[in-house]
Design an enzyme around this catalytic site. Structure first.
Site, PDB file in Angstrom:
ATOM      1  N   ASP A   1      73.118 -42.687 -21.886  1.00 30.82           N
ATOM      2  CA  ASP A   1      73.225 -42.414 -20.481  1.00 30.82           C
ATOM      3  C   ASP A   1      72.558 -43.308 -19.486  1.00 30.82           C
ATOM      4  OD1 ASP A   1      73.732 -39.597 -20.559  1.00 30.82           O
ATOM      5  OD2 ASP A   1      71.756 -38.792 -21.043  1.00 30.82           O
TER       6      ASP A   1
ATOM      7  N   GLN B   1      68.610 -34.116 -23.802  1.00 28.58           N
ATOM      8  CA  GLN B   1      69.373 -33.210 -22.839  1.00 28.58           C
ATOM      9  C   GLN B   1      68.291 -32.858 -21.744  1.00 28.58           C
ATOM     10  OE1 GLN B   1      72.747 -32.390 -22.695  1.00 28.58           O
ATOM     11  NE2 GLN B   1      72.129 -31.419 -20.592  1.00 28.58           N
TER      12      GLN B   1
ATOM     13  N   LYS C   1      80.024 -31.904 -24.226  1.00 32.83           N
ATOM     14  CA  LYS C   1      79.890 -33.386 -24.745  1.00 32.83           C
ATOM     15  C   LYS C   1      80.235 -33.127 -26.254  1.00 32.83           C
ATOM     16  CE  LYS C   1      76.037 -33.987 -21.712  1.00 32.83           C
ATOM     17  NZ  LYS C   1      74.618 -34.077 -21.536  1.00 32.83           N
TER      18      LYS C   1
END
Lengths: 335, 335
Positions: free
Chosen positions: A162, A139, A95
């Site tokens: 997200d 995460q 990422k």
């Protein structure tokens, strides 16, 4: 048949919400040949996720540069990592590298695996308050002592790149509403379909799996695009009979090779969102990546298919960049 | 097939969310006979919504009394009504009367049809702040100058007994989460299935329609109960072919008699959430109520069916009472 269940007790009512059973699929392998319907030896078009991602990233890089030139600001993605998992480190590396490629800044907030819940929540809160941060992701998976739901809920919905905050999921589900962010992998599925001119409206689409990452949001997105959507899960009886009616099949299972060639209608479009590590002593790391779909069989039946690796994965990363850019644009009123 | 749509412009990206097209069904009538598959002249069990509602209300009344006796508090439902629509007045009358029957207090806040948005939002905010109020609903439809979404969003999710707040919808959609409230009509559908011992897990369920009131939430609830759910809407091609595979059919269409007998698999369970006024000069008010399902045909094919009127409607009202009671229990920590 008579009324079987007349009561509800002090605790509330009948279990209208159902029991939250885990989705456990049977394992599968591609080793036995299936009776695959053949499209006269034809082979599906194989979608190259890397080339799509390259196009999207190039456009994002242009937009980031335009933003810097115009308002002197740069989008920023912040990632909270709790603990020392190798796989989490790898994902974060991917990422961060992608952010670098397009000029999005990134920061990783690392917490010890034994940090308290308050410390973890505070780390997210601090990023919420920081006006130079436009996207906040945590995460996953988290260490067991931390409550994933609490962590998701504390993310500001306006920085929820997200797309897992229930407020964004609710807006995705409701006609006439627009979520601020759509989960990246689900958005990638739709992106691939749109980009290849695949008609969605009025088509029968089957989504196999219902995770918050792919299955749920993509089933909602397909409905917004006017597909007739059926969702298959481990409690579905004879899933093959349902998938065989589908013009579009999207898989989110986590079982390598579960979807066989004979599960598909000839000419179906197949988007494989599975990324499964399969033990393989012949490989340097001791495993290879496999999708949910038995590719060798499916490629002979489908009209279009995404491979694993190199299919949906790269597109998904570019959608995270796209969500972060969108968030920064919104924050600065930059159009 | 090649990549057809490579670009996304300054405004953002491809239209991943789709276009919000209105759901317009073709009209239908039950007048022409259909080629209905017959269950050997058998007739479905007809669910009596009034008797179910009576049972639920009696249990709620007991709980309300127990709450009063134990903590000296009474649940309270507040309804905001903007304008003077006759139908809205009738619906509110039904809700207030039902509250009275079980000992839940109610209040109706009436605003002029030409009130400002700020006045309407403030009315809701005041109810949010009032600790003696446990449920807040805004009677729909609103006058055109008011934004329904804004009004829904301002309702405190902890008092959202209609279950239309996106936060509650998001939690309903997500595995592992529990919404504070589930929309009443959708909850009623599941209630009827559970109460009659109808198996949901592993069954094929088709939901026809996708409104926030029934179709969307009931499709999410059926999935939570492990049904394999397909959602049919006006863009679905050959909806009959899909409904004919269903063990459970739930309709939320708004077109009288659209679902014909030959749309159903013999033995299917049919829940009709439609309540449609059909012109009828022979009736005192000039209309009669009809469901979405052509009852005379369906009753000969289905194993269980809800009639209209007298099916789901009364159960739905009792669910509003149940949600209000649940909210008061939560507010007072009363179990």
């Amino acid at each position: 048949m008579s009324q079987k269940n007349s009561g509800f007790g002090k605790s509330g009512s009948l279990n209208h919400l159902g029991f939250d059973l885990p989705d456990v699929w049977p394992s599968a392998t591609c080793s036995q040949p299936s009776t695959t319907p053949q499209s006269d030896g034809a082979s599906a078009e194989i979608i190259d996720g890397h080339s799509i991602a390259a196009i999207i990233k190039s456009q994002i890089a242009d937009e980031v540069k335009r933003m810097k030139d115009t308002v002197g600001k740069q989008p920023c993605l912040a990632i909270v990592l709790v603990g020392e998992r190798d796989d989490s480190h790898s994902f974060i590396h991917i990422k961060v590298k992608a952010c670098d490629e397009v000029g999005i800044s990134s920061s990783v907030v690392e917490l010890r695996a034994d940090c308290t819940e308050d410390e973890a929540l505070e780390a997210v809160s601090n990023l919420n308050k920081d006006p130079s941060v436009h996207g906040v992701i945590v995460q996953l998976p988290l260490p067991q002592h931390l409550d994933e739901k609490k962590m998701m809920d504390v993310i500001d919905p306006e920085k929820d790149v997200d797309g897992f905050h229930p407020l964004n999921v609710g807006c995705l589900a409701m006609k006439g509403r627009e979520p601020l962010f759509v989960p990246c992998a689900a958005k990638s599925c739709i992106d691939v379909l749109l980009r290849f001119g695949i008609e969605i409206a009025g088509k029968n689409a089957v989504v196999i799996g219902r995770s918050k990452i792919v299955g749920l949001p993509v089933s909602l997105l397909l409905q917004r695009h006017q597909a007739t959507v059926s969702v298959v899960h481990p409690f579905t009886k004879k899933p093959q009979e349902i998938t065989r009616e589908a013009d579009i099949v999207i898989t989110d299972v986590g079982v390598p090779n579960m979807i066989r060639g004979n599960w598909l209608k000839p000419g179906a479009v197949v988007i494989d969102a599975g990324t499964n590590a399969v033990k393989d002593p012949s490989k340097e790391h001791g495993f290879h990546l496999s999708g949910d779909v038995c590719f060798e069989e499916a490629v002979r039946v489908a009209s279009v298919i995404t491979p694993v690796p190199g299919g949906l994965g790269p597109v998904t990363i570019s959608m995270l960049l796209s969500n972060t850019l969108d968030s920064a644009k919104r924050a600065y009123g930059f159009v």
